[in-house]
Design an enzyme around this catalytic site. Structure first.
Site, PDB file in Angstrom:
ATOM      1  CG  PHE A  48      -5.886  -4.536  -4.671  1.00 58.69           C
ATOM      2  CD1 PHE A  48      -7.058  -4.433  -3.942  1.00 58.69           C
ATOM      3  CD2 PHE A  48      -5.896  -5.377  -5.785  1.00 58.69           C
ATOM      4  CE1 PHE A  48      -8.212  -5.124  -4.309  1.00 58.69           C
ATOM      5  CE2 PHE A  48      -7.023  -6.073  -6.161  1.00 58.69           C
ATOM      6  CZ  PHE A  48      -8.186  -5.941  -5.410  1.00 58.69           C
ATOM      7  CB  CYS A  97      -5.719 -15.015  -2.613  1.00 57.31           C
ATOM      8  SG  CYS A  97      -5.177 -15.145  -0.906  1.00 57.31           S
ATOM      9  CB  SER A 130      -2.757 -11.489 -10.940  1.00 56.29           C
ATOM     10  OG  SER A 130      -1.746 -10.739 -11.574  1.00 56.29           O
ATOM     11  CE  LYS A 178       5.356  -2.560  -6.463  1.00 56.55           C
ATOM     12  NZ  LYS A 178       3.914  -2.136  -6.586  1.00 56.55           N
ATOM     13  CD  GLU A 223      -7.927 -14.423  -8.912  1.00 53.76           C
ATOM     14  OE1 GLU A 223      -7.018 -14.000  -9.642  1.00 53.76           O
ATOM     15  OE2 GLU A 223      -7.788 -14.607  -7.698  1.00 53.76           O
ATOM     16  CD  GLU A 282       0.600  -0.154  -8.646  1.00 52.80           C
ATOM     17  OE1 GLU A 282       0.868  -1.000  -7.771  1.00 52.80           O
ATOM     18  OE2 GLU A 282       0.665  -0.392  -9.867  1.00 52.80           O
TER      19      GLU A 282
HETATM   20  P1  NAD Z   1      -1.310  -7.786  -9.417  1.00 50.46           P
HETATM   21  O1  NAD Z   1      -0.656  -9.015  -9.927  1.00 50.46           O
HETATM   22  O2  NAD Z   1      -1.926  -6.866 -10.403  1.00 50.46           O
HETATM   23  O3  NAD Z   1      -0.245  -6.881  -8.607  1.00 50.46           O
HETATM   24  C1  NAD Z   1       0.572  -7.438  -7.617  1.00 50.46           C
HETATM   25  C2  NAD Z   1       1.855  -6.626  -7.537  1.00 50.46           C
HETATM   26  O4  NAD Z   1       2.546  -6.711  -8.774  1.00 50.46           O
HETATM   27  C3  NAD Z   1       1.637  -5.141  -7.265  1.00 50.46           C
HETATM   28  O5  NAD Z   1       2.596  -4.696  -6.345  1.00 50.46           O
HETATM   29  C4  NAD Z   1       1.810  -4.506  -8.626  1.00 50.46           C
HETATM   30  O6  NAD Z   1       2.325  -3.189  -8.548  1.00 50.46           O
HETATM   31  C5  NAD Z   1       2.782  -5.423  -9.319  1.00 50.46           C
HETATM   32  N1  NAD Z   1       2.574  -5.494 -10.772  1.00 50.46           N
HETATM   33  C6  NAD Z   1       1.397  -5.361 -11.427  1.00 50.46           C
HETATM   34  N2  NAD Z   1       1.586  -5.500 -12.755  1.00 50.46           N
HETATM   35  C7  NAD Z   1       2.909  -5.730 -12.933  1.00 50.46           C
HETATM   36  C8  NAD Z   1       3.710  -5.963 -14.091  1.00 50.46           C
HETATM   37  N3  NAD Z   1       3.191  -5.983 -15.327  1.00 50.46           N
HETATM   38  N4  NAD Z   1       5.027  -6.175 -13.920  1.00 50.46           N
HETATM   39  C9  NAD Z   1       5.579  -6.151 -12.699  1.00 50.46           C
HETATM   40  N5  NAD Z   1       4.848  -5.945 -11.566  1.00 50.46           N
HETATM   41  C10 NAD Z   1       3.533  -5.734 -11.682  1.00 50.46           C
HETATM   42  O7  NAD Z   1      -2.370  -8.244  -8.323  1.00 50.46           O
HETATM   43  P2  NAD Z   1      -3.451  -7.366  -7.567  1.00 50.46           P
HETATM   44  O8  NAD Z   1      -4.555  -7.007  -8.504  1.00 50.46           O
HETATM   45  O9  NAD Z   1      -2.815  -6.268  -6.803  1.00 50.46           O
HETATM   46  O10 NAD Z   1      -3.989  -8.422  -6.495  1.00 50.46           O
HETATM   47  C11 NAD Z   1      -4.988  -9.364  -6.776  1.00 50.46           C
HETATM   48  C12 NAD Z   1      -4.408 -10.685  -7.202  1.00 50.46           C
HETATM   49  O11 NAD Z   1      -3.531 -11.187  -6.184  1.00 50.46           O
HETATM   50  C13 NAD Z   1      -5.454 -11.765  -7.379  1.00 50.46           C
HETATM   51  O12 NAD Z   1      -5.136 -12.518  -8.516  1.00 50.46           O
HETATM   52  C14 NAD Z   1      -5.333 -12.607  -6.112  1.00 50.46           C
HETATM   53  O13 NAD Z   1      -5.785 -13.944  -6.236  1.00 50.46           O
HETATM   54  C15 NAD Z   1      -3.871 -12.542  -5.886  1.00 50.46           C
HETATM   55  N6  NAD Z   1      -3.535 -12.858  -4.508  1.00 50.46           N
HETATM   56  C16 NAD Z   1      -2.994 -14.093  -4.262  1.00 50.46           C
HETATM   57  C17 NAD Z   1      -2.703 -14.455  -2.959  1.00 50.46           C
HETATM   58  C18 NAD Z   1      -2.122 -15.799  -2.643  1.00 50.46           C
HETATM   59  O14 NAD Z   1      -1.802 -16.031  -1.501  1.00 50.46           O
HETATM   60  N7  NAD Z   1      -1.941 -16.694  -3.593  1.00 50.46           N
HETATM   61  C19 NAD Z   1      -2.947 -13.555  -1.910  1.00 50.46           C
HETATM   62  C20 NAD Z   1      -3.483 -12.303  -2.213  1.00 50.46           C
HETATM   63  C21 NAD Z   1      -3.767 -11.964  -3.523  1.00 50.46           C
END
Ligand code: NAD
Length: 510
Positions: A161, A293, A238, A185, A394, A188
């Site tokens: 997000f 991030c 994450s 994808k 985090e 959401e």
């Molecule tokens: P998230 O992991 O909750 O979601 C990321 C994606 O995975 C979304 O599209 C979500 O719909 C999907 N998702 C969520 N739960 C899932 C599951 N159980 N099974 C399958 N798919 C699932 O992350 P977020 O809260 O949207 O974003 C924040 C996180 O992203 C932080 O941890 C941040 O550090 C990380 N991030 C990392 C970078 C990087 O370059 N390393 C960049 C941006 C964000």
């Protein structure tokens, strides 16, 4: 270019639909998710949530489109890339508004994210140069050897997000310029930017089905992971989900890069310009409400730097203007959801209970006129120990945890003991200390007096350890490598009078 600017009203936004095969569609799935405006705390849209049939439809459209896009000339692909670049550039502010309304970040920050994504589009405009192969004339007598790279097919991107425009732009410009088709994808929680971008691609002349958007949650993600028609998965999010994506995609034989979470440390040495360091630390910790991030979430104050640094950072934290993202006076907006606000405030409380000292407390902040918004103020926590939850978790909010260390080497050891390895920075006036740091830390992206060292688009972005699963970083040269596979041709065109007999022995150069 005339009439390139489009407005939100051009898109069906009250229910945010998928974008499959060149147009919006409600799809087959009956489930819907709520999309909030974090500044008001009110729901503003619904987003359709895909089921398997919707993912099948998107992959089918992408597979059909690959038949011709994968064969399109470099010139034809580049022409679309340049047109897309112009359209994104002309719509930065519109896109920034969409991002701000669903993510919460301030408009200038949202425009900055679009700009950093645009740089990847510009990088991908140079695809003819990037895809040049090698050629070895006369490798053996009468034999030439050359290499070239081909697209993979249908590639999928699953994104978080916190950068609804930039992170997808780390992926699809490179994938599409390389000749692949793409299914995105997005998160959401802030899905509208993806549909806006799909409309820009359409206007740029990208053939239908090359870029598709499927909205959804775990159901959509699992369908993509299991789909035999998907060749590669790029994920950013994450760490627990990144680890899962890597395992599942690899198990089904897909190419995968999965970027995870972070705990980014900034080390401040006593010989640094402390005012400069404090201002940059505050910007890197509280910008975008800490939901980056590459945010600095842990400061490591070395030796005598600690007390003066805390005074300067605390002063700056208290001055930060917090308000709705669309108000140009706001320096920092709300966090993304009520759940995020609750979790961040609870972690600050745990830090206090575990013995850390909350110097600036952002809990319970109320913004006039936006009392239901998901606001958390900048927070500075000193005397943090590495076993405390505020250090091990985090937090992903506007919270700077400060640890003290005796020396540069102790600070480097502390960074290396952390399971994450995304970004890190050092503030110092010493070239020797900076060099020791940059060579000694087990981290993928390093800043020297630069707190958020996000590489330019022509380098690749990626962390180490629990911040990246897979072996290829994203965008830049490693992105081109990820979205293509190589062929090497060994070629002989014998002159009719000089044909030698073929031998069963293993071929060696003659
Ligand atoms: P998230 O992991 O909750 O979601 C990321 C994606 O995975 C979304 O599209 C979500 O719909 C999907 N998702 C969520 N739960 C899932 C599951 N159980 N099974 C399958 N798919 C699932 O992350 P977020 O809260 O949207 O974003 C924040 C996180 O992203 C932080 O941890 C941040 O550090 C990380 N991030 C990392 C970078 C990087 O370059 N390393 C960049 C941006 C964000």
């Amino acid at each position: 270019m005339a009439n390139v600017s489009i407005s939100r009203g051009d898109l069906p936004m009250s229910v945010i639909e998928h974008w499959i095969g060149g147009s919006p569609t409600a799809g087959a799935g009956g489930r819907r998710g709520a999309v909030f405006n974090p500044a008001t705390g009110q729901q503003q849209h619904e987003v359709v949530l895909a089921d398997h049939a919707d993912v099948d439809a998107a992959v089918a459209a992408a597979t059909t489109a690959f038949g011709s896009w994968g064969q399109a000339s470099l010139s034809a692909r580049t022409k679309v890339m340049f047109a897309f670049r112009e359209l994104v550039n002309a719509n930065v502010q519109e896109l920034a508004g969409i991002i701000s309304d669903e993510h919460g970040k301030v408009l200038s920050d949202a425009a900055g994210e679009v700009q950093r994504g645009l740089e990847v589009v510009e990088f991908a405009c140079g695809i003819p140069q990037l895809l040049k192969g090698d050629y070895s004339d006369q490798a053996s007598s009468g034999v030439d050897v050359f290499s070239f790279r081909e697209p993979l097919g249908v590639c999928a991107g699953i994104t978080p997000f916190n950068f609804p425009a930039m992170v997808p732009m780390w992926m699809y410009p490179v994938a599409i310029a390389c000749g692949n088709t793409f299914v995105l994808k997005p998160s959401e929680r802030d899905p509208s930017a993806a549909n806006f971008v799909a409309e820009l691609w359409r206007r740029a002349g990208l053939p239908d089905g090359v870029f598709n958007v499927v909205h959804g949650d775990k159901v959509a993600v699992d369908a993509l992971l299991q789909h035999p028609g998907v060749a590669a998965i790029s994920f950013v999010g994450s760490t627990p989900i990144a680890r899962y994506i890597h395992q599942e995609a690899a198990a089904s034989g897909k190419r995968v890069q999965a970027l995870g979470g972070a705990k980014n440390h900034a080390i401040v040495l006593p010989d640094a310009d402390l005012e400069f360091a404090a201002n940059h630390l505050a910007a890197a910790a509280f910008g975008s409400a800490g939901e980056r991030c590459m945010a600095i979430s842990a400061a490591v104050a070395v030796g005598g730097a600690g007390d003066p640094l805390m005074e300067l950072v605390s002063r700056r934290a208290a001055e930060v203007v917090v308000g709705p993202g669309r108000d140009p006076r706001s320096e920092m907006g709300p966090v993304v959801s009520a759940a995020a606000k609750q979790r961040i405030e609870s972690l600050i409380g745990t830090g206090e209970q575990q013995g850390a000292k909350v110097l600036v407390d952002g809990r319970g902040l109320s913004v006039e006129g936006f009392e239901d918004g998901f606001f958390v103020g900048p927070t500075v926590i000193d005397q943090v120990e590495t076993g405390m939850d505020v250090y091990t978790e985090e937090i992903f909010g506007p919270v700077l945890s400060v640890v003290r260390a005796e020396s540069v080497d102790a600070a480097i050891a502390l960074v290396n003991a952390n399971p994450y390895g995304n970004g890190t920075a050092i503030f110092t006036g010493s070239g020797e200390a900076a060099r020791r740091f940059q060579r000694g830390v087990h981290v993928g992206m390093i800043g020297v007096n630069v707190p958020i060292p996000v590489p330019m688009a022509y380098y690749s972005f990626g962390g180490w350890k629990d911040s990246l699963f897979g072996d290829r970083h994203i965008h830049g040269p490693e992105g081109v490598s990820f979205y293509t596979r190589g062929k090497v041709v060994t070629s002989r065109w014998p002159h009719v009078t000089s044909v030698h007999g073929a031998s069963l022995q293993f071929p060696t150069a003659l």
